[in-house]
Write an enzyme that holds these catalytic residues in place. Structure first.
Site, short mmCIF file in Angstrom:
data_model
loop_
_atom_site.label_atom_id
_atom_site.label_comp_id
_atom_site.label_asym_id
_atom_site.label_seq_id
_atom_site.Cartn_x
_atom_site.Cartn_y
_atom_site.Cartn_z
N GLY A 68 0.84 -1.21 0.00
CA GLY A 68 0.00 0.00 0.00
C GLY A 68 0.87 1.25 0.00
O GLY A 68 1.83 1.32 0.76
N GLU A 114 -10.29 -0.18 11.22
CA GLU A 114 -10.86 -1.21 10.33
C GLU A 114 -10.64 -2.63 10.86
O GLU A 114 -11.38 -3.55 10.53
CB GLU A 114 -10.25 -1.09 8.93
CG GLU A 114 -8.73 -1.33 8.92
CD GLU A 114 -8.10 -1.31 7.54
OE1 GLU A 114 -8.78 -1.01 6.56
OE2 GLU A 114 -6.88 -1.59 7.46
N GLY A 124 -5.21 0.74 9.07
CA GLY A 124 -4.24 0.29 10.08
C GLY A 124 -4.14 -1.22 10.15
O GLY A 124 -3.38 -1.77 10.92
N ASP A 136 0.52 1.83 8.34
CA ASP A 136 0.05 1.08 9.51
C ASP A 136 1.00 1.19 10.70
O ASP A 136 0.62 0.88 11.83
CB ASP A 136 -0.13 -0.41 9.15
CG ASP A 136 -1.15 -0.62 8.04
OD1 ASP A 136 -1.94 0.30 7.79
OD2 ASP A 136 -1.13 -1.70 7.43
N LEU A 148 -8.43 8.34 1.15
CA LEU A 148 -8.24 9.77 1.39
C LEU A 148 -7.12 9.99 2.40
O LEU A 148 -6.30 10.89 2.26
CB LEU A 148 -9.54 10.41 1.91
CG LEU A 148 -10.77 10.27 1.02
CD1 LEU A 148 -11.95 11.00 1.64
CD2 LEU A 148 -10.50 10.82 -0.37
O1 F6P Z 1 -1.03 -1.73 4.45
C1 F6P Z 1 -1.52 -0.46 4.29
C2 F6P Z 1 -2.99 -0.48 4.08
O2 F6P Z 1 -3.36 0.83 3.73
C3 F6P Z 1 -3.84 -1.00 5.24
O3 F6P Z 1 -4.04 -0.07 6.25
C4 F6P Z 1 -5.11 -1.40 4.54
O4 F6P Z 1 -5.82 -2.38 5.24
C5 F6P Z 1 -4.60 -1.93 3.25
O5 F6P Z 1 -3.37 -1.30 3.00
C6 F6P Z 1 -5.48 -1.72 2.07
O6 F6P Z 1 -4.87 -2.29 0.97
P1 F6P Z 1 -5.43 -2.31 -0.50
O7 F6P Z 1 -5.38 -0.89 -1.00
O8 F6P Z 1 -4.50 -3.19 -1.26
O9 F6P Z 1 -6.81 -2.86 -0.43
#
Ligand code: F6P
Length: 418
Positions: free
Chosen positions: A17, A246, A192, A145, A297
């Protein structure tokens, strides 16, 4: 074998991410490499770019473009969720990487990612050794995170922390001004994954200006306690402002909300806990409410980035290149907090890739208040220095003057990879 700089190129890729400041680390790598006469080839969409020999020639980027990386969010070269796992099962992929690196005289592998990506960097370093290919592998930390071990913080987190604290503060002011005749509850969902670092940042707002309830993944969700606290807040203050992570789970360990999809790293896609909480408030308390999911965002909010974050992300990129040129293999660059003239500063350090790979650092128990809904003074002492300072991007016609790369690819030298 000794190579001249002409023969020693570096590969840099973004993984997992993205964050508001991952490009600042890229800028650090490229700037430092230019000073040493090293060419940096960036993987298009992370390591997938190396497998498919889609290498972006950063030497074709102007000075201004490299400088613009410092204030542009997301991954300028593209990122990926792609896991290189077992070296036997994926031998073809590993061999392919070395083939591409050989063809383009790549001797330095700089991988900018979280815990799963540090595992990839570690495995690449092992396979290079097995294949007797001289490759120096260095990990550069990043993840909003903040769950990486061995570093005081992970670049990306401080800016998201700042965004969440500010957003919760602003929305709470809105709520407080409407609550006597309208909305009583506001719920903000933050990312997170399995850890509550981002949610904890909501606790940084001054008393009376932010969320009264923070729900952390580290605290099992107890519906009864939660609803009692909501009622109490509405009774005492007229409103209740909530920040929910989340990754919150119920007492049996199940996520309150998960999409059912899994990514390449095997993580469940999370998200949707705010509407779950909203439904609960509607059904059990019948209170008017609004909810929001900060989702991408928060992860891309470069306009309100933390100056500390931008500066340290850049410093880590520069340091990683320096470490690689010294031939220090199999490490991740880290940040160590210290004090100079009564001011908190960060110095760079090193950790073993093997030590940080696939690990998750949770919010310590003594960062969470006894009631399970707030953070402690100890947590504030850790978090507050991270959100200090602003590093606004330049603006043009009222909007941030962000940059989009017009990628110039290297000519392919290998056959196509299927
Ligand atoms: O690892 C960073 C993160 O932003 C997490 O907080 C989140 O759960 C995840 O990536 C979302 O990932 P993706 O954009 O691949 O769905």
């Amino acid at each position: 074998m000794v190579y001249s700089n002409r023969d020693n190129n570096a590969f840099y890729a973004q993984s997992g991410g993205v964050t508001p400041v991952i490009n600042a680390s890229a800028a650090g790598v490229i700037m430092a490499a230019r000073q040493k006469g090293i060419k940096v080839y960036a993987g298009a969409d992370g390591i997938i770019g190396a497998l498919h020999e889609q290498l972006i020639d950063t030497t074709k980027m102007s000075e201004q473009e490299v400088a613009a990386l410092r204030y542009t969010p997301a991954g300028a070269f593209g990122s990926c969720r792609f896991k290189l796992t077992d070296m036997q099962k994926q031998a073809k992929e590993y061999r392919r990487l070395i083939e591409v690196f050989k063809a383009h005289k790549i001797r330095y592998f700089l991988y900018n990612g979280g815990g799963d990506s540090q595992d990839t960097a570690h495995k690449v370093s092992q396979i290079a050794q097995e294949m007797a290919y001289p490759l120096v592998c260095v990990g550069i930390p990043k993840t909003i995170d903040n769950d990486l071990y061995a570093t005081d913080f992970s670049p990306g987190f401080p800016s998201v922390a700042k965004y969440v604290a500010i957003s919760s503060m602003e929305a709470t002011l809105d709520l407080a001004s409407m609550c006597s005749s309208s909305t009583k509850v506001f719920i903000l969902e933050v990312m997170g994954r399995h850890t509550g670092w981002i949610a904890a940042a909501a606790g940084l707002t001054p008393v009376g200006f932010g969320a009264q309830i923070i729900l952390f993944p580290e605290v099992a969700f107890n519906q009864e306690h939660f609803l009692a606290r909501v009622k109490e807040c509405v009774k005492n203050y007229g409103y209740c402002s909530i920040v929910v992570s989340e990754g919150v789970r119920d007492t049996s360990g199940q996520f309150l909300s998960a999409s059912g999809n899994k990514d390449a790293f095997g993580h469940q896609q999370l998200g949707g806990v705010a509407p779950y909480i909203a439904r609960l408030i509607q059904e059990k308390l019948k209170l008017k409410h609004h909810w929001a999911v900060s989702d991408y965002l928060q992860r891309s909010a470069r306009h309100i980035a933390s100056k500390v974050d931008v500066e340290q992300a850049y410093a880590l990129g520069k340091f990683a290149l320096k470490v690689a040129l010294k031939g220090i293999n199999g490490k991740m660059v880290t940040l160590e907090r210290s004090k100079k003239n009564n001011k908190i500063i960060w110095e760079t350090g090193l950790a073993e890739l093997a030590q940080v790979a696939n690990q998750e650092k949770h919010l310590p128990a003594d960062y969470i208040a006894a009631n399970g809904f707030e953070i402690t003074e100890k947590a504030k002492k850790y978090l507050l220095p991270l959100i200090q300072g602003e590093a606004y991007p330049p603006y043009h016609q009222g909007l941030p003057a962000y940059f989009r790369l017009n990628a110039k690819f290297l000519k392919k030298k290998c056959t196509d990879f299927v």
